[in-house]
Design a protein around this motif. Structure first.
Motif, PDB file in Angstrom:
ATOM      1  N   TYR A 180      -9.724   4.537   3.649  1.00  8.26           N
ATOM      2  CA  TYR A 180     -10.258   5.895   3.527  1.00  8.26           C
ATOM      3  C   TYR A 180      -9.683   6.624   2.308  1.00  8.26           C
ATOM      4  O   TYR A 180     -10.341   7.493   1.740  1.00  8.26           O
ATOM      5  CB  TYR A 180      -9.983   6.687   4.808  1.00  8.26           C
ATOM      6  CG  TYR A 180     -10.975   6.369   5.908  1.00  8.26           C
ATOM      7  CD1 TYR A 180     -12.312   6.723   5.774  1.00  8.26           C
ATOM      8  CD2 TYR A 180     -10.582   5.692   7.059  1.00  8.26           C
ATOM      9  CE1 TYR A 180     -13.238   6.411   6.763  1.00  8.26           C
ATOM     10  CE2 TYR A 180     -11.499   5.392   8.051  1.00  8.26           C
ATOM     11  CZ  TYR A 180     -12.825   5.747   7.899  1.00  8.26           C
ATOM     12  OH  TYR A 180     -13.753   5.432   8.876  1.00  8.26           O
ATOM     13  N   VAL A 181      -8.448   6.268   1.921  1.00  7.21           N
ATOM     14  CA  VAL A 181      -7.901   6.841   0.682  1.00  7.21           C
ATOM     15  C   VAL A 181      -8.756   6.410  -0.505  1.00  7.21           C
ATOM     16  O   VAL A 181      -9.149   7.231  -1.354  1.00  7.21           O
ATOM     17  CB  VAL A 181      -6.433   6.409   0.485  1.00  7.21           C
ATOM     18  CG1 VAL A 181      -5.947   6.790  -0.921  1.00  7.21           C
ATOM     19  CG2 VAL A 181      -5.538   7.052   1.525  1.00  7.21           C
ATOM     20  N   LEU A 188       0.719   2.679   4.343  1.00  4.98           N
ATOM     21  CA  LEU A 188      -0.510   2.986   5.061  1.00  4.98           C
ATOM     22  C   LEU A 188      -1.090   1.712   5.659  1.00  4.98           C
ATOM     23  O   LEU A 188      -0.931   0.618   5.108  1.00  4.98           O
ATOM     24  CB  LEU A 188      -1.530   3.605   4.097  1.00  4.98           C
ATOM     25  CG  LEU A 188      -1.148   4.943   3.444  1.00  4.98           C
ATOM     26  CD1 LEU A 188      -2.185   5.323   2.392  1.00  4.98           C
ATOM     27  CD2 LEU A 188      -1.031   6.031   4.487  1.00  4.98           C
ATOM     28  N   ARG A 190       0.859  -1.185   0.000  1.00  7.57           N
ATOM     29  CA  ARG A 190       0.000   0.000   0.000  1.00  7.57           C
ATOM     30  C   ARG A 190       0.892   1.230   0.000  1.00  7.57           C
ATOM     31  O   ARG A 190       2.030   1.175   0.455  1.00  7.57           O
ATOM     32  CB  ARG A 190      -0.916  -0.006   1.225  1.00  7.57           C
ATOM     33  CG  ARG A 190      -1.960  -1.101   1.189  1.00  7.57           C
ATOM     34  CD  ARG A 190      -2.825  -1.060   2.439  1.00  7.57           C
ATOM     35  NE  ARG A 190      -2.047  -1.350   3.632  1.00  7.57           N
ATOM     36  CZ  ARG A 190      -1.731  -2.572   4.046  1.00  7.57           C
ATOM     37  NH1 ARG A 190      -2.131  -3.617   3.360  1.00  7.57           N
ATOM     38  NH2 ARG A 190      -1.012  -2.761   5.133  1.00  7.57           N
ATOM     39  N   VAL A 210       3.401   7.249   3.001  1.00  9.75           N
ATOM     40  CA  VAL A 210       3.450   8.703   3.085  1.00  9.75           C
ATOM     41  C   VAL A 210       4.909   9.101   3.238  1.00  9.75           C
ATOM     42  O   VAL A 210       5.555   8.754   4.226  1.00  9.75           O
ATOM     43  CB  VAL A 210       2.620   9.211   4.279  1.00  9.75           C
ATOM     44  CG1 VAL A 210       2.702  10.733   4.373  1.00  9.75           C
ATOM     45  CG2 VAL A 210       1.182   8.761   4.155  1.00  9.75           C
ATOM     46  N   ALA A 240     -12.171   8.132  -0.375  1.00  7.42           N
ATOM     47  CA  ALA A 240     -12.117   9.551  -0.767  1.00  7.42           C
ATOM     48  C   ALA A 240     -11.996   9.689  -2.284  1.00  7.42           C
ATOM     49  O   ALA A 240     -12.693  10.510  -2.905  1.00  7.42           O
ATOM     50  CB  ALA A 240     -10.929  10.229  -0.078  1.00  7.42           C
ATOM     51  N   VAL A 241     -11.144   8.864  -2.890  1.00  4.62           N
ATOM     52  CA  VAL A 241     -10.998   8.910  -4.351  1.00  4.62           C
ATOM     53  C   VAL A 241     -12.300   8.473  -5.019  1.00  4.62           C
ATOM     54  O   VAL A 241     -12.744   9.085  -6.017  1.00  4.62           O
ATOM     55  CB  VAL A 241      -9.825   8.017  -4.805  1.00  4.62           C
ATOM     56  CG1 VAL A 241      -9.746   7.966  -6.331  1.00  4.62           C
ATOM     57  CG2 VAL A 241      -8.510   8.530  -4.240  1.00  4.62           C
ATOM     58  N   LEU A 285      -5.600   1.632  -7.713  1.00  2.54           N
ATOM     59  CA  LEU A 285      -6.043   1.563  -6.314  1.00  2.54           C
ATOM     60  C   LEU A 285      -6.267   0.122  -5.872  1.00  2.54           C
ATOM     61  O   LEU A 285      -6.034  -0.230  -4.710  1.00  2.54           O
ATOM     62  CB  LEU A 285      -7.350   2.355  -6.150  1.00  2.54           C
ATOM     63  CG  LEU A 285      -7.255   3.874  -6.278  1.00  2.54           C
ATOM     64  CD1 LEU A 285      -8.647   4.474  -6.328  1.00  2.54           C
ATOM     65  CD2 LEU A 285      -6.470   4.463  -5.110  1.00  2.54           C
ATOM     66  N   GLN A 290      -6.330   3.066   6.977  1.00  2.00           N
ATOM     67  CA  GLN A 290      -5.954   4.331   6.325  1.00  2.00           C
ATOM     68  C   GLN A 290      -6.128   4.238   4.809  1.00  2.00           C
ATOM     69  O   GLN A 290      -6.656   5.154   4.170  1.00  2.00           O
ATOM     70  CB  GLN A 290      -4.498   4.675   6.661  1.00  2.00           C
ATOM     71  CG  GLN A 290      -4.275   5.109   8.093  1.00  2.00           C
ATOM     72  CD  GLN A 290      -2.794   5.252   8.429  1.00  2.00           C
ATOM     73  OE1 GLN A 290      -1.941   4.602   7.823  1.00  2.00           O
ATOM     74  NE2 GLN A 290      -2.491   6.090   9.415  1.00  2.00           N
ATOM     75  N   TYR A 291      -5.691   3.114   4.260  1.00  2.00           N
ATOM     76  CA  TYR A 291      -5.806   2.958   2.801  1.00  2.00           C
ATOM     77  C   TYR A 291      -7.271   2.858   2.370  1.00  2.00           C
ATOM     78  O   TYR A 291      -7.642   3.310   1.287  1.00  2.00           O
ATOM     79  CB  TYR A 291      -5.025   1.729   2.345  1.00  2.00           C
ATOM     80  CG  TYR A 291      -4.879   1.666   0.840  1.00  2.00           C
ATOM     81  CD1 TYR A 291      -4.283   2.708   0.145  1.00  2.00           C
ATOM     82  CD2 TYR A 291      -5.356   0.587   0.106  1.00  2.00           C
ATOM     83  CE1 TYR A 291      -4.161   2.677  -1.231  1.00  2.00           C
ATOM     84  CE2 TYR A 291      -5.230   0.541  -1.266  1.00  2.00           C
ATOM     85  CZ  TYR A 291      -4.632   1.592  -1.920  1.00  2.00           C
ATOM     86  OH  TYR A 291      -4.522   1.571  -3.294  1.00  2.00           O
TER      87      TYR A 291
END
Length: 371
Positions: A196-197, A189, A180, A183, A200-201, A259, A193-194
């Motif tokens: 939510y990435v 991540l 993944r 940062v 969001a995308v 993704l 956390q991933y």
């Protein structure tokens, strides 16, 4: 006096499509999902959201413009393989290259060392391939089933390319241990956390698609689906619109692949071939094409059903899922969300009483204008 009639009409509540309510509920549910779900369930949901982006990209092409692609997984695979190769070459030559006696990293792999650049290349190459495909196909006025056959052939060719070019792609084994994103130079991540990435995308892509389908280009796409000849008669260069929409759709599919691969830690030829391309068609057909929400709901429902049924009924889950899919497609040809939208429109039709009121208002407005 005219203003009073207009004011009365503006006072009527405007109905929001039922799928927009479902979108809102779904976003809230997905945002809260990691708070009550186990880590592996969060990881799976993240994969399915990435697949939803893939499904939305095809819905833009098939649902709105009426062009069915059976090779859309090719563009999904380009994004996935770009990020997969990126993490294979981070520490020198990968084992599948040394096994083929390659001693130096090929020059065309050097840009892939940067993960951000690999994602951009995955999207850009998918978009470029889509634009080239559209240019040659639509400039020749190829459409309908012939477009579908060409995309089917493209999927087969790409699958064979990945298999035969083993020294560059690891062939049938695909690419494993895809990390993944990290940062900066830190650790990758976490799974939450991933998640939510990806979410969001996914929300950003969905909002873009809503805006796009309501734009002038989106309305032209629907007109192409309904009556392309009539649109040409009015002077529209329909091939230009088709190329543009195919390019955007392919770029979105490349993003979905970029993704998806880190979410599953792997990308294989199975994810890019004809079977993957037909699977996404089924997801959209079940959810309902041409409204975006159906693509997302169909993807989430079928993939979760597949996961749960394979766990509970290991020997017959494919049979059960197949029967359910056939029943949905046979009895609800518009798909689940398409049927809900149709029911809302049917319920919103004017009753005899409202028709009478509307006629009275109309005649009043006419008399006001004449006076």
């Amino acid at each position: 006096m005219m203003r009073s009639v207009a004011a009365r009409r503006s006072d009527r509540p405007k109905k929001v499509p039922v799928n927009r309510f479902i979108d809102l509920v779904l976003v809230v549910f997905l945002a809260l999902f990691p708070l009550f779900a186990k880590t592996f369930q969060v990881e799976m949901m993240g994969r399915y959201i990435a697949l939803s982006i893939f499904a939305v990209s095809l819905d833009l092409l098939w649902g709105y413009m009426g062009l069915l692609s059976l090779g859309h997984a090719v563009f999904f695979g380009i994004g996935g393989y770009m990020i997969g190769l990126c993490y294979q070459i981070q520490h020198g030559l990968p084992s599948f290259m040394t096994r083929e006696k390659i001693t130096q990293l090929p020059w065309f792999y050097l840009p892939l060392k940067n993960p951000a650049l690999a994602v951009i290349l995955g999207i850009a190459i998918a978009a470029l391939m889509g634009a080239l495909l559209g240019f040659f196909v639509f400039s020749s006025k190829i459409k309908g089933v012939f477009f579908t056959i060409i995309t089917l052939a493209l999927a087969t060719m790409f699958y064979q390319f990945i298999i035969t070019e083993q020294k560059y792609t690891n062939g049938f084994n695909g690419l494993q241990n895809i990390r993944r994103f990290a940062v900066g130079s830190g650790a990758p991540l976490t799974k939450r956390q991933y998640y939510y990435v990806i979410l969001a995308v996914g929300v950003a892509v969905f909002l873009f698609c809503i805006w796009f389908t309501k734009s002038r280009v989106g309305k032209v796409a629907v007109s192409i689906r309904e009556n392309e000849e009539r649109l040409r008669y009015f002077g529209y260069k329909t091939s230009h619109y088709k190329i543009l929409i195919l390019t955007i759709s392919c770029a979105m599919a490349g993003l979905a692949g970029a993704l998806y691969a880190p979410a599953t830690s792997s990308i294989t030829p199975v994810d890019i071939g004809v079977s993957a391309s037909t699977a996404v068609v089924v997801w959209i057909a079940v959810g309902g094409r041409g409204n975006l929400t159906g693509a997302v709901i169909g993807t989430l429902l079928i993939n979760w059903a597949q996961s749960l049924l394979s766990d509970k009924f290991a020997n017959v889950w494919q049979l059960i899922l197949g029967v359910v899919l056939l029943l949905i497609i046979f009895f609800i040809p518009d798909g689940i969300i398409g049927q809900l939208v149709k029911l809302q429109k049917r319920c919103g039709k004017q009753t005899p009483h409202t028709e009478k009121v509307a006629l009275q208002e109309s005649s009043t407005a006419e008399s006001e204008v004449l006076s």
